[in-house]
Scaffold this active site. Structure first.
Site, PDB file in Angstrom:
ATOM      1  N   CYS A   1     -36.448 -47.396 -11.367  1.00 22.77           N
ATOM      2  CA  CYS A   1     -37.389 -46.408 -10.823  1.00 22.77           C
ATOM      3  C   CYS A   1     -36.751 -45.026 -10.871  1.00 22.77           C
ATOM      4  O   CYS A   1     -35.699 -44.799 -10.268  1.00 22.77           O
ATOM      5  CB  CYS A   1     -37.765 -46.783  -9.392  1.00 22.77           C
ATOM      6  SG  CYS A   1     -38.586 -45.470  -8.476  1.00 22.77           S
TER       7      CYS A   1
ATOM      8  N   ASP B   1     -34.811 -20.506 -44.688  1.00 21.44           N
ATOM      9  CA  ASP B   1     -33.906 -19.740 -45.531  1.00 21.44           C
ATOM     10  C   ASP B   1     -34.002 -20.347 -46.929  1.00 21.44           C
ATOM     11  O   ASP B   1     -34.306 -21.537 -47.068  1.00 21.44           O
ATOM     12  CB  ASP B   1     -32.479 -19.847 -44.996  1.00 21.44           C
ATOM     13  CG  ASP B   1     -31.471 -19.180 -45.901  1.00 21.44           C
ATOM     14  OD1 ASP B   1     -31.722 -18.050 -46.326  1.00 21.44           O
ATOM     15  OD2 ASP B   1     -30.441 -19.813 -46.202  1.00 21.44           O
TER      16      ASP B   1
ATOM     17  N   CYS C   1     -36.582 -43.355  -7.451  1.00 23.49           N
ATOM     18  CA  CYS C   1     -35.549 -43.981  -6.620  1.00 23.49           C
ATOM     19  C   CYS C   1     -34.159 -43.522  -7.055  1.00 23.49           C
ATOM     20  O   CYS C   1     -33.278 -43.304  -6.219  1.00 23.49           O
ATOM     21  CB  CYS C   1     -35.642 -45.502  -6.714  1.00 23.49           C
ATOM     22  SG  CYS C   1     -37.234 -46.158  -6.161  1.00 23.49           S
TER      23      CYS C   1
END
Length: 713
Positions: free
Chosen positions: A11, A403, A14
């Site tokens: 979690c 470039d 948590c």
């Protein structure tokens, strides 16, 4: 700082709360829980027993040390193998408990009519305790501390359901929430294991040659100038140079390219690449923690923990979301009975269902699994994205500026065409250009070496800046250079026509002449990369609206390359500061990425919304850009853009889906038809669904790779 693996961390919210608790410990303020990789970084002085108690309060536990080397990014042997969170003993225990409680629950349902309440109620309580014990204990602790999170909501809902006699539905809530937790952790672990498989390419040990003796040492003990022996099938332990031996090497860990690269004496090799055959003796040029692979792995690990703007918004939203749900639940429980004469039992039941619907699991999981999966997939393809924020940004880019030299072209001049007016052309060119290290001189020499030449000695060589070189050969002066060097010559019209044709092609003109005549011409071009045209086409196909070339080369050459590769616009003759100004102009019209070599284009890369460097493991490229193409070509760029856009789409879909499903369930409270069954199915369904959708990033990438391999075969 020490690093530990955490088991049982499923979690994200948590994990954040646990981190805050650890911060309260002495010397714990620098601790950091890396939820996406399941790790804890903590100061060595912190009391580990206190840390374990904090983790245990949420059902998590320290497994073992992942890295004991401060600042080192290498992973010790257990790191690649210890993934027990949902697949080892912990996962087996959860499956057993969930299975047992489910069997008890189904048995009670089937024989409900034959059982008395004295048997059924204890049975439901037993099934609930087996699957919901951990949630209940954590929820009670949170209630005592007035901390309201998912566990708190579920505990209130369970107690409330049982208090009004809803034993069956309360038990189902406990079982389905337990299943939800398990599957949530399973999804996150899938993403973690995918990342761990990538990180496991790190070599663990090296065979060092000391005289004629071989000694096996951990890679972190390698020092610069050590000579290591790498046998067939072994990983090269760190960056180095081949001292002796010939072999082909698989550099996929660095570049994402599966095709082997031949290596001979004097060539450089990357740590983590695999020696396919033969035996190589390699002189180490970088300690492992400074090697390309080590930096890549370190950046990849850091990247998966950076928060995108979307994730930051979700985290801020979640802080207010849970209290808001509790307020709504209280209103549902109290207002109808108090002001509209509703039944207390009915509306208490509805309020409990609101608590369950309000769990923010799906919302919090909307982003991290998709982000980790996207970074992992791109890293496997040799595209190093330095953070979730850059992955999200790449998916929003609508303009890419390139470039020219070394990006769309190979950056290696070669003779495109030549014209002979005197048989001495190649011999004179060889005598003069062989002394020069200029790239154009090397291009001429590469062509000259294909022809039979007489060995001539050039003396009194003189370089004229911006024009070319003069020299004396057999007491006669010769010239090799551009038109500015040939002002004293009367150039015939037929030769002038050829020269004009070469210039019209965008080629650099190299003229070889004596004091009276032109001996011949060379048309020099920077060869376009084979993949450039297809890459530009693919970029437009995946949604890039505009591709732009920015170059310091002259207009005609730039336009020729632009026509060959198909870019939308070209701006030539630009100095570095002019490239920066052009990037600012483009940025006013949309999101812009700049692709360059990471050194010469550093100002433009820094100015762009996203800087992308051509790298192949160079330190400067890894350090300067937001994204590095480790293959040193553009081939995988369209796939990276596509993956990033897909990740962004998935995150948006997950957020909308999870909120919409919860809103729909909450609306069912108006007619009073929301049940605990619907509530838990809505919460669990949303969580499982967003997890599975996020994991499609890994699945789709795997399928795409299989298709590419089939095409290669």
């Amino acid at each position: 700082m020490k690093e530990y693996r955490i088991q049982g961390l499923s979690c994200a919210n948590c994990a954040k709360e646990l981190e805050q608790e650890i911060h309260k410990l002495e010397q714990g303020h620098t601790a950091k829980i890396l939820y996406n990789s399941g790790k804890l970084k903590i100061d060595q002085a912190v009391d580990l027993q206190a840390v374990k108690k904090i983790l245990a309060s949420d059902g998590a536990a320290l497994v073992q040390e992942a890295s004991a080397v401060t600042g080192s990014t290498h992973l010790t042997e257990e790191t690649g193998s210890d993934h027990t969170h949902e697949h080892g003993s912990e996962g087996g225990k959860w499956k057993l408990l969930l299975s047992l409680s489910t069997v008890i629950f189904l048995t009670l349902i089937i024989f409900e009519s034959q059982l008395s309440s004295y048997v059924a109620i204890p049975g439901y309580i037993l099934a609930t305790a087996i699957s919901g014990y951990a949630t209940f204990v954590k929820g009670l602790k949170n209630l005592i501390r007035l901390k309201f999170n998912i566990n708190t909501l579920m505990t209130i809902a369970l107690v409330g359901a049982f208090s009004i006699g809803e034993w069956k539905e309360g038990t189902l809530v406990a079982i389905l929430f337990g299943l939800n937790e398990y599957l949530e952790g399973l999804g996150m672990e899938k993403a973690r294991r995918s990342m761990a498989a990538l990180l496991d390419v790190a070599p663990k040990q090296a065979t060092v040659l000391i005289g004629n003796q071989e000694q096996v040492v951990p890679v972190e003990q390698l020092q610069v100038a050590d000579v290591v022996l790498v046998r067939a099938g072994e990983k090269i332990p760190s960056d180095g140079i081949v001292l002796s031996g010939t072999s082909s090497v698989n550099e996929a860990a660095i570049t994402g390219e599966s095709m082997p690269v031949d290596k001979v004496e004097g060539e450089s090799v990357f740590g983590g690449s695999i020696n396919n055959e033969g035996v190589l003796r390699v002189t180490i040029t970088k300690a492992y923690e400074e090697s390309s692979l080590s930096k890549i792995l370190h950046l990849v690990e850091e990247a998966q923990e950076t928060k995108t703007p979307t994730e930051q918004f979700i985290n801020r939203f979640a802080q207010y979301y849970t209290p808001l749900i509790m307020v709504i639940s209280a209103i549902v429980m109290l207002f109808p009975p108090l002001f509209f004469g509703g039944d207390w039992g009915t509306w208490l039941y509805q309020g409990l269902a609101v608590l369950i619907v309000g769990c923010p699991c799906a919302l919090i999981l909307s982003s991290p699994i998709a982000i980790v999966s996207g970074i992992t997939v791109n890293a496997r393809n040799g595209i190093l994205i330095k953070g979730g924020v850059f992955l999200e940004q790449l998916g929003k880019i609508d303009t890419i500026a390139f470039d020219k030299t070394g990006t769309l072209t190979k950056g290696e001049p070669h003779v495109q065409q030549w014209q002979v007016y005197d048989a001495a052309l190649f011999s004179v060119a060889a005598a003069i250009e062989s002394t020069s290290s200029h790239p154009i001189a090397k291009a001429v020499m590469n062509e000259v070496q294909k022809h039979d030449v007489n060995h001539l000695e050039a003396t009194q060589l003189k370089t004229i800046a911006g024009q070319g070189v003069t020299a004396i050969i057999h007491e006669q002066r010769y010239f090799v250079g551009n038109e500015a060097l040939m002002t004293s010559l009367n150039i015939p019209s037929n030769i002038q026509q050829v020269m004009d044709h070469y210039k019209a092609q965008g080629w650099t003109l190299v003229i070889v002449a004596d004091e009276q005549h032109i001996l011949g011409l060379f048309g020099i071009a920077d060869e376009t990369r084979e993949e450039s045209k297809q890459v530009i086409s693919n970029l437009h196909h995946v949604g890039i609206k505009q591709t732009v070339m920015l170059t310091g080369d002259h207009q005609m050459t730039a336009e020729k390359v632009a026509q060959q590769v198909g870019v939308s616009a070209v701006y030539a003759g630009l100095l570095p500061e002019q490239k920066v100004e052009k990037m600012k102009e483009l940025a006013k019209k949309g999101k812009v990425a700049m692709i360059g070599d990471g050194i010469n284009d550093a100002p433009a890369l820094a100015t762009a919304d996203l800087g992308i460097a051509m790298g192949k493991g160079t330190d400067s490229a890894i350090e300067t850009a937001d994204i590095v193409l480790m293959q040193d070509h553009l081939g995988k760029l369209p796939a990276a853009v596509s993956i990033s856009r897909n990740v962004n789409r998935i995150i948006k879909f997950n957020i909308v889906f999870s909120l919409a499903l919860k809103a729909f369930a909450l609306l069912l409270t108006i007619p009073g038809v929301l049940t605990l069954w619907i509530a838990i199915l809505a919460d669990m369904g949303a969580t499982i669904f967003v997890t599975l959708v996020s994991l499609t990033v890994l699945i789709e990438s795997k399928k795409e790779k299989e298709v590419q391999l089939q095409r290669a075969d």
